[in-house]
Design a protein around this motif. Structure first.
Motif, mmCIF file in Angstrom:
data_model
loop_
_atom_site.group_PDB
_atom_site.id
_atom_site.type_symbol
_atom_site.label_atom_id
_atom_site.label_comp_id
_atom_site.label_asym_id
_atom_site.label_seq_id
_atom_site.Cartn_x
_atom_site.Cartn_y
_atom_site.Cartn_z
ATOM 1 N N LYS A 219 101.250 3.456 49.019
ATOM 2 C CA LYS A 219 101.984 4.467 49.779
ATOM 3 C C LYS A 219 102.481 5.589 48.874
ATOM 4 O O LYS A 219 102.490 6.758 49.258
ATOM 5 N N HIS A 220 102.878 5.233 47.669
ATOM 6 C CA HIS A 220 103.408 6.228 46.729
ATOM 7 C C HIS A 220 102.314 7.122 46.157
ATOM 8 O O HIS A 220 102.565 8.282 45.834
ATOM 9 N N LEU A 221 101.097 6.586 46.053
ATOM 10 C CA LEU A 221 100.069 7.269 45.274
ATOM 11 C C LEU A 221 98.955 7.910 46.093
ATOM 12 O O LEU A 221 98.456 8.980 45.735
ATOM 13 N N SER A 222 98.524 7.278 47.195
ATOM 14 C CA SER A 222 97.284 7.691 47.864
ATOM 15 C C SER A 222 97.524 8.602 49.060
ATOM 16 O O SER A 222 98.572 8.540 49.716
ATOM 17 N N GLN A 223 96.515 9.439 49.346
ATOM 18 C CA GLN A 223 96.576 10.297 50.531
ATOM 19 C C GLN A 223 96.059 9.567 51.773
ATOM 20 O O GLN A 223 96.572 9.759 52.868
ATOM 21 N N ARG A 224 95.037 8.720 51.596
ATOM 22 C CA ARG A 224 94.512 7.903 52.691
ATOM 23 C C ARG A 224 94.454 6.444 52.242
ATOM 24 O O ARG A 224 94.396 6.166 51.042
ATOM 25 N N THR A 225 94.449 5.543 53.225
ATOM 26 C CA THR A 225 94.442 4.115 52.917
ATOM 27 C C THR A 225 93.411 3.404 53.784
ATOM 28 O O THR A 225 93.343 3.633 54.990
ATOM 29 N N ALA A 226 92.608 2.547 53.139
ATOM 30 C CA ALA A 226 91.669 1.684 53.845
ATOM 31 C C ALA A 226 92.148 0.239 53.686
ATOM 32 O O ALA A 226 92.493 -0.176 52.576
ATOM 33 N N VAL A 227 92.186 -0.496 54.790
ATOM 34 C CA VAL A 227 92.661 -1.883 54.777
ATOM 35 C C VAL A 227 91.461 -2.810 54.936
ATOM 36 O O VAL A 227 90.690 -2.684 55.897
ATOM 37 N N MET A 228 91.290 -3.752 53.990
ATOM 38 C CA MET A 228 90.165 -4.686 54.010
ATOM 39 C C MET A 228 90.619 -6.089 54.365
ATOM 40 O O MET A 228 91.700 -6.526 53.962
ATOM 41 N N TYR A 229 89.751 -6.779 55.113
ATOM 42 C CA TYR A 229 89.987 -8.189 55.401
ATOM 43 C C TYR A 229 88.652 -8.911 55.409
ATOM 44 O O TYR A 229 87.752 -8.577 56.179
ATOM 45 N N LEU A 230 88.509 -9.862 54.527
ATOM 46 C CA LEU A 230 87.330 -10.729 54.451
ATOM 47 C C LEU A 230 86.022 -9.918 54.439
ATOM 48 O O LEU A 230 85.110 -10.152 55.224
ATOM 49 N N GLY A 231 85.965 -8.938 53.530
ATOM 50 C CA GLY A 231 84.718 -8.198 53.320
ATOM 51 C C GLY A 231 84.509 -6.998 54.201
ATOM 52 O O GLY A 231 83.517 -6.291 54.044
#
Length: 322
Positions: A219-231
């Motif tokens: 949250k502090h560093l990135s402009q966008r976030t991708a969330v991964m679960y089991l590949g």
């Protein structure tokens, strides 16, 4: 905005051998159909539990691993189709900062040798010019040039990670994979390294894939976030959208698991039921359905398709599929 790196339908399956003749008896689906892009000068955070395939994605994006299938385009060139000489010319533009700041450094090399090795190989810089370049890089990451002739064991964890960052910056890259670069450091040192990475990214206009299991860091560093679960990537959005309006039940569970900073707060997060399934035998349909509090019948048999909730906000979940 122009994309510097584009990942399309990336898969990595590791064969499992067994039996008398060591035949292939199964496959570990470490990465299973992952797609995303990273724009010029952008930091994309990649988050998820340990073992979900984050590091494998990062290494394949640099062609440090060969995929089972899929493509990675860097500057519009498919890196898996490049010949040896073409790939060698591309290597200086793509670098990595490893998780463990000790095992990633050669214990027999001095700081000057560690940082300067790539400059000698790729740019044929030697002698006084090489030393001046190494000193400049050390100052850039907050290390004194008086440490040039010291060895990795003579430094603290934070200092070793600064050496790793200087090595990654040496060739003037455009894209850097940060593979959990602060997870092995003390909290106070983590903040220093995060602030350093943010400063360098702005000064050098770097694109980064920042891999972490800590949503606060991302949250502090990135402009966008991708969330991964089991590949699989289950949700991709701006970091602000993820924090304020997360859609996937797994993302919501990750956010809820963060401890409150209010000492008077008595609201304790409810842990997700069950354990993460094995990538050797992932669940049918949606991989998250055995642990999902909002599971439906179709979740058990149908793989969720990508749903566009709003501009830049993608989720793979049947809850939003009308």
């Amino acid at each position: 905005m122009k994309s510097l790196l584009t990942v399309q339908s990336l898969r990595k399956y590791f064969p499992v051998y067994g039996g008398l003749f060591s035949k292939v008896v199964g496959q570990v689906k470490a990465v299973d159909d992952v797609s995303f892009d990273i724009h010029e000068g952008e930091i994309l955070g990649l988050v998820g539990e340990s073992g979900c395939g984050k590091t494998t994605v990062g290494r394949m994006s640099l062609r440090l691993m060969q995929p089972t299938s899929g493509s990675v385009y860097f500057e519009e060139a498919d890196i898996f189709k490049l010949h040896r000489k073409e790939l060698a010319s591309l290597r200086p533009k793509m670098q990595i900062i490893f998780q463990d700041p000790y095992s990633s450094l050669n214990p027999r090399f001095t700081v000057e040798q560690i940082i300067g090795e790539a400059l000698s190989i790729h740019f044929h810089i030697n002698g006084k010019v090489l030393r001046e370049k190494v000193e400049s890089l050390m100052e850039k990451v907050g290390l004194s040039s008086m440490y040039l002739n010291r060895y990795p064991h003579e430094f603290s964890g934070g200092q070793r990670q600064r050496i790793g960052i200087a090595r990654a910056l040496a060739l003037g890259p455009r894209y850097i994979v940060c593979d959990e670069p602060v997870s092995a450091l003390d909290v106070s040192i983590q903040a220093q390294i995060i602030n350093l990475l943010q400063k360098l990214q702005q000064e050098e206009n770097l694109s980064m894939l920042f891999i972490s299991h800590d949503l606060n860091v991302v949250k502090h560093l990135s402009q966008r976030t991708a969330v991964m679960y089991l590949g699989k990537i289950v949700e991709l959005a701006s970091t602000e959208q993820i924090a304020k309006n997360s859609a996937h039940p797994y993302t919501q569970a990750l956010l809820a698991s963060k401890p409150s900073l209010d000492p008077k707060s008595r609201n304790r997060p409810k842990p997700l039921p069950g354990d993460v399934p094995s990538p050797l035998n992932p669940p049918s349909g949606c991989h998250f359905h055995p642990r999902c509090p909002k599971v439906m019948d179709r979740c058990k048999t149908e793989i969720p398709r990508q749903i566009q909730l709003e501009v830049g906000h993608q989720v793979h979940c049947h809850l939003y599929d009308e």
